[in-house]
Design an enzyme around this catalytic site. Structure first.
Site, mmCIF file in Angstrom:
data_model
loop_
_atom_site.group_PDB
_atom_site.id
_atom_site.type_symbol
_atom_site.label_atom_id
_atom_site.label_comp_id
_atom_site.label_asym_id
_atom_site.label_seq_id
_atom_site.Cartn_x
_atom_site.Cartn_y
_atom_site.Cartn_z
ATOM 1 N N CYS A 165 0.846 -1.213 -0.174
ATOM 2 C CA CYS A 165 -0.066 0.092 0.005
ATOM 3 C C CYS A 165 0.876 1.393 0.139
ATOM 4 O O CYS A 165 1.566 1.459 1.144
ATOM 5 C CB CYS A 165 -0.873 -0.184 1.181
ATOM 6 N N CYS A 188 0.228 3.893 2.897
ATOM 7 C CA CYS A 188 0.693 3.145 4.100
ATOM 8 C C CYS A 188 2.324 3.210 4.268
ATOM 9 O O CYS A 188 2.559 3.930 5.355
ATOM 10 C CB CYS A 188 0.384 1.791 4.087
#
Length: 147
Positions: A30, A33
């Site tokens: 991600c 993230c």
């Protein structure tokens, strides 16, 4: 609810009762993230003396979990990291279907705030600060922009 640490040992969220918990769901694959995790790690250090715990629970599957230690070392992440989350876990916490996603639990373990998508330092700080104040200040506004 329980998750495994990186050594495979199971931990329950109930272990953290009495502390404010910032529970972040993320994955090595991600992009947002990867940007958010260093900020959460820094805030974790800043708030640690005040009984605030930051936990990061990965949605990486069995194939990609092996990438977690390298990611943590490379980004110098000093958070307690767990595995075992799934999209169903996100739904249980009413966090939708995307990562990153963050839920904040008060000292009693009750969900007080949800942040869907990448959180800013201000998003986290204002909500933790409100919980630390005993909810005596004006409550931060809901993050409708992320819903």
């Amino acid at each position: 609810m329980a998750f495994n640490d990186l050594s495979g040992k199971s931990h329950s969220l109930s272990e953290y009762r009495g502390k404010i918990v910032v529970l972040n769901f993320w994955a090595t694959w991600c992009g947002p993230c990867r940007e958010e995790m260093p900020m959460l790690s820094k805030l974790s250090e800043d708030f640690a003396p005040q009984d605030v715990v930051f936990l990061a629970v990965s949605l990486d599957d069995a194939k990609s979990q092996c990438k977690i230690p390298h990611f943590l070392d490379k980004k110098k992440i000093a958070l307690s990291v767990f595995t075992g989350a799934t999209p169903a876990t996100l739904h249980e916490f009413q966090l939708g279907e995307i990562v990153p996603a963050t839920i904040m639990l008060d000292r009693d373990g009750s969900a007080t705030f949800r942040i869907l998508g990448q959180a800013s330092k201000k998003d986290i700080f204002s909500r933790v600060d409100w919980l630390l104040s005993g909810r005596s200040a004006k409550s931060p506004k809901p993050l409708l922009k992320n819903f």
